[in-house]
Scaffold this motif. Structure first.
Motif, PDB file in Angstrom:
ATOM      1  N   ARG A 322       0.821  -1.210   0.000  1.00 22.87           N
ATOM      2  CA  ARG A 322       0.000   0.000   0.000  1.00 22.87           C
ATOM      3  C   ARG A 322       0.856   1.261   0.000  1.00 22.87           C
ATOM      4  N   GLY A 323       2.159   1.059  -0.147  1.00 21.39           N
ATOM      5  CA  GLY A 323       3.040   2.220  -0.251  1.00 21.39           C
ATOM      6  C   GLY A 323       3.504   2.769   1.083  1.00 21.39           C
ATOM      7  N   TYR A 324       3.310   2.011   2.177  1.00 20.71           N
ATOM      8  CA  TYR A 324       3.767   2.495   3.479  1.00 20.71           C
ATOM      9  C   TYR A 324       5.176   2.002   3.754  1.00 20.71           C
ATOM     10  N   GLY A 325       6.142   2.582   3.068  1.00 18.69           N
ATOM     11  CA  GLY A 325       7.539   2.285   3.379  1.00 18.69           C
ATOM     12  C   GLY A 325       8.020   0.935   2.889  1.00 18.69           C
ATOM     13  N   GLN A 326       9.106   0.508   3.524  1.00 22.09           N
ATOM     14  CA  GLN A 326       9.842  -0.657   3.072  1.00 22.09           C
ATOM     15  C   GLN A 326      10.211  -1.512   4.274  1.00 22.09           C
ATOM     16  N   GLY A 327      10.097  -2.819   4.146  1.00 23.58           N
ATOM     17  CA  GLY A 327      10.450  -3.718   5.240  1.00 23.58           C
ATOM     18  C   GLY A 327      11.955  -3.865   5.420  1.00 23.58           C
ATOM     19  N   ASP A 328      12.360  -4.614   6.436  1.00 24.53           N
ATOM     20  CA  ASP A 328      13.776  -4.847   6.740  1.00 24.53           C
ATOM     21  C   ASP A 328      14.146  -6.294   6.437  1.00 24.53           C
ATOM     22  N   GLN A 329      15.445  -6.537   6.408  1.00 22.42           N
ATOM     23  CA  GLN A 329      15.872  -7.942   6.349  1.00 22.42           C
ATOM     24  C   GLN A 329      16.502  -8.317   7.682  1.00 22.42           C
ATOM     25  N   HIS A 330      16.100  -9.457   8.189  1.00 21.54           N
ATOM     26  CA  HIS A 330      16.628  -9.953   9.453  1.00 21.54           C
ATOM     27  C   HIS A 330      17.540 -11.136   9.169  1.00 21.54           C
ATOM     28  N   ILE A 331      18.704 -11.106   9.809  1.00 18.90           N
ATOM     29  CA  ILE A 331      19.663 -12.193   9.597  1.00 18.90           C
ATOM     30  C   ILE A 331      19.919 -12.882  10.924  1.00 18.90           C
ATOM     31  N   LYS A 332      19.709 -14.169  10.906  1.00 18.91           N
ATOM     32  CA  LYS A 332      19.941 -14.951  12.121  1.00 18.91           C
ATOM     33  C   LYS A 332      21.231 -15.732  11.916  1.00 18.91           C
ATOM     34  N   ILE A 333      22.159 -15.538  12.839  1.00 21.96           N
ATOM     35  CA  ILE A 333      23.472 -16.184  12.720  1.00 21.96           C
ATOM     36  C   ILE A 333      23.406 -17.629  13.219  1.00 21.96           C
ATOM     37  N   ARG A 334      23.983 -18.497  12.440  1.00 22.56           N
ATOM     38  CA  ARG A 334      24.113 -19.882  12.890  1.00 22.56           C
ATOM     39  C   ARG A 334      25.594 -20.242  12.847  1.00 22.56           C
ATOM     40  N   VAL A 335      26.153 -20.517  14.041  1.00 25.34           N
ATOM     41  CA  VAL A 335      27.562 -20.897  14.109  1.00 25.34           C
ATOM     42  C   VAL A 335      27.660 -22.387  13.821  1.00 25.34           C
ATOM     43  N   VAL A 336      28.431 -22.674  12.788  1.00 28.63           N
ATOM     44  CA  VAL A 336      28.522 -24.068  12.355  1.00 28.63           C
ATOM     45  C   VAL A 336      29.676 -24.765  13.078  1.00 28.63           C
ATOM     46  N   THR A 337      29.364 -25.816  13.765  1.00 29.31           N
ATOM     47  CA  THR A 337      30.401 -26.610  14.421  1.00 29.31           C
ATOM     48  C   THR A 337      31.105 -27.445  13.364  1.00 29.31           C
ATOM     49  N   PRO A 338      32.448 -27.342  13.299  1.00 30.87           N
ATOM     50  CA  PRO A 338      33.149 -28.103  12.260  1.00 30.87           C
ATOM     51  C   PRO A 338      32.995 -29.602  12.481  1.00 30.87           C
ATOM     52  N   THR A 339      32.848 -30.338  11.398  1.00 30.24           N
ATOM     53  CA  THR A 339      32.646 -31.790  11.520  1.00 30.24           C
ATOM     54  C   THR A 339      33.869 -32.583  11.068  1.00 30.24           C
ATOM     55  N   LYS A 340      34.317 -32.359   9.850  1.00 31.48           N
ATOM     56  CA  LYS A 340      35.457 -33.156   9.365  1.00 31.48           C
ATOM     57  C   LYS A 340      36.764 -32.393   9.626  1.00 31.48           C
ATOM     58  N   LEU A 341      37.378 -32.707  10.730  1.00 26.58           N
ATOM     59  CA  LEU A 341      38.613 -32.006  11.061  1.00 26.58           C
ATOM     60  C   LEU A 341      39.830 -32.823  10.634  1.00 26.58           C
ATOM     61  N   SER A 342      40.823 -32.112  10.130  1.00 24.56           N
ATOM     62  CA  SER A 342      42.085 -32.789   9.795  1.00 24.56           C
ATOM     63  C   SER A 342      42.844 -33.041  11.108  1.00 24.56           C
ATOM     64  N   GLU A 343      43.880 -33.841  11.034  1.00 29.05           N
ATOM     65  CA  GLU A 343      44.674 -34.139  12.216  1.00 29.05           C
ATOM     66  C   GLU A 343      45.246 -32.865  12.809  1.00 29.05           C
ATOM     67  N   LYS A 344      45.685 -31.954  11.920  1.00 30.95           N
ATOM     68  CA  LYS A 344      46.294 -30.704  12.399  1.00 30.95           C
ATOM     69  C   LYS A 344      45.251 -29.833  13.117  1.00 30.95           C
ATOM     70  N   GLN A 345      44.047 -29.777  12.516  1.00 37.57           N
ATOM     71  CA  GLN A 345      42.974 -28.988  13.127  1.00 37.57           C
ATOM     72  C   GLN A 345      42.606 -29.551  14.500  1.00 37.57           C
ATOM     73  N   LYS A 346      42.538 -30.875  14.556  1.00 34.38           N
ATOM     74  CA  LYS A 346      42.201 -31.509  15.833  1.00 34.38           C
ATOM     75  C   LYS A 346      43.226 -31.149  16.896  1.00 34.38           C
ATOM     76  N   GLN A 347      44.512 -31.188  16.496  1.00 32.07           N
ATOM     77  CA  GLN A 347      45.591 -30.870  17.424  1.00 32.07           C
ATOM     78  C   GLN A 347      45.440 -29.439  17.940  1.00 32.07           C
ATOM     79  N   LEU A 348      45.132 -28.520  17.000  1.00 31.63           N
ATOM     80  CA  LEU A 348      44.973 -27.111  17.382  1.00 31.63           C
ATOM     81  C   LEU A 348      43.779 -26.929  18.322  1.00 31.63           C
ATOM     82  N   MET A 349      42.718 -27.682  18.054  1.00 36.22           N
ATOM     83  CA  MET A 349      41.522 -27.618  18.903  1.00 36.22           C
ATOM     84  C   MET A 349      41.823 -28.095  20.315  1.00 36.22           C
ATOM     85  N   ARG A 350      42.581 -29.168  20.395  1.00 34.63           N
ATOM     86  CA  ARG A 350      42.953 -29.702  21.711  1.00 34.63           C
ATOM     87  C   ARG A 350      43.769 -28.670  22.476  1.00 34.63           C
ATOM     88  N   GLU A 351      44.695 -28.049  21.753  1.00 40.26           N
ATOM     89  CA  GLU A 351      45.517 -27.010  22.404  1.00 40.26           C
ATOM     90  C   GLU A 351      44.628 -25.854  22.865  1.00 40.26           C
TER      91      GLU A 351
END
Ligand SMILES: [Zn+2]
Ligand SMILES: [Zn+2]
Length: 378
Positions: A322-351
């Motif tokens: 009806r011409g009453y302005g403009q809506g907004d966009q809402h962004i919902k953040i989703r932090v993705v837990t890593p699944t396939k970790l390399s040996e080096k990544q795992k080592q860094l995570m442990r540290e």
């Protein structure tokens, strides 16, 4: 000229019940009916009364009117609303019949040649998410019944005449006499020869076979306004079925169905989407590109952003229909837990875990501290 308030036209309060509306309408339509009232403006008054009643007696139209008032027909569009209610043409004759018919001896005879409004038509149109958001122009084909061009709607072969039905002498009604133990009773019923039209067509038009109407496909150019939503409808005035006996055409209602988007969701004029970010981006902060209907936009994600955090991009939603302005966009953040970790990544995570301690929150007021206190019964 501005339109009068419908409640004012009928002289009722905003909270008037259906019965009150009907009573008011009945009284006023008798008073101003052009057949009864010979004042110059009676016809206009009657039209105004009829229109007011037509809107207020329909729950959906009434609530729309209460909310938005008189919808200004904008480029031929009017009355947006959810849902649909198509009862066919709400002809003047029909109302009259309902009110004045069947009241003992005072029954008014329905004039078979009186102008009647054509029926309303409904058309369902499916739109893509973006098409609904930005609007579009398109042509649609509507099957309609229209006045026959060959005979100009008379039903008679060109050069021949429509005659008056000899059985009913044009009244469209015939009398049937019956002998009963109480005497003779005369019943009036629709003429069996002309089916109530009062006419006889000796030479029928070859195009419409005497009906005066033909089925056609009408191409209609439609401007769909930006911001139309699922379930809303658009009225295109005068694009329904042709009227009868020179009456006005009905209206065309286009009902919209909007398809879902791959990752945008819509609520009114606002758009919602989920944005996956990595564990590192969430912890350290980053600038990410997010898609909007208006192109990509850079969004600053601050360090320490949790999953579920909402950000709002002002004005990046959908234009209000009806011409009453403009809506907004809402962004919902989703932090993705890593699944396939390399040996080096795992080592860094442990540290990382060792440096941070085993629990994410170990201070006195933290969640785990609370859980411990609750379990100990403190
Ligand atoms: Zn007849
Ligand atoms: Zn014809």
């Amino acid at each position: 000229m501005s339109k009068r308030d419908y409640y004012e036209v009928l002289g009722v309060s905003k909270s008037a019940s259906k019965d009150e509306l009907k009573k008011a309408y009945r009284k006023l339509s008798k008073q101003y009916h052009p057949d009864i009232n010979k004042e110059a403006d009676a016809a206009d008054k009657f039209k105004e009364i009829k229109e007011a009643y037509e809107v207020l007696s329909d729950d959906q139209k009434r609530s729309h009117y209460d909310q938005f008032g008189h919808t200004d027909p904008n480029q031929g569009f009017g009355g947006f609303g959810g849902g649909s209610d198509f009862g066919g043409g709400f002809g003047f004759e029909d109302i009259f019949e309902t009110f004045f018919g069947g009241q003992g001896g005072g029954r008014r005879r329905r004039d078979p040649n009186a102008p009647r409004q054509g029926s309303d038509l409904q058309y369902t149109m499916t739109l893509k998410f973006e098409e609904a958001a930005f609007g579009k122009e398109t042509d649609i084909e509507i099957p309609v019944e229209e006045s026959c061009d060959t005979c100009s709607g008379t039903g008679a072969k060109p050069g021949t005449k429509v005659e008056t039905c000899s059985n009913c002498r044009g009244t469209g009604q015939e009398s049937v006499e019956q002998n009963t133990p109480f005497g003779r009773i005369v019943n009036r019923r629709t003429c069996s020869v002309c089916k109530g039209t009062g006419k006889s067509i000796p030479h029928k038009c070859s195009t419409c076979h005497g009906a005066g109407r033909v089925k056609k496909r009408n191409t209609i150019h439609v401007k769909i306004p930006a911001g139309i939503d699922d379930g809303q409808q658009l009225r295109v005035a005068g694009k329904g079925e042709a009227g009868v006996n020179g009456g006005p055409a009905g209206d065309l209602y286009i009902v919209f169905h909007v398809r879902n988007h791959e990752f945008f969701e819509r609520d009114g004029d606002d758009v919602y989407c989920e944005m996956p970010i990595t564990f590192a981006q969430a912890a350290l902060g980053d600038e990410v590109e997010v898609p909007t209907l208006h192109g990509k936009v850079k969004l600053k994600v601050p360090a320490g952003t949790q999953t579920g955090t909402n950000f709002r991009l002002k004005g990046k939603g959908i234009a209000n229909v009806r011409g009453y302005g403009q809506g907004d966009q809402h962004i919902k953040i989703r932090v993705v837990t890593p699944t396939k970790l390399s040996e080096k990544q795992k080592q860094l995570m442990r540290e990382f875990a060792e440096v941070s301690g085993q629990l994410p929150d170990e201070n006195e007021d933290g969640f785990f501290a609370k859980v411990k206190r609750v379990l100990k019964g403190e």
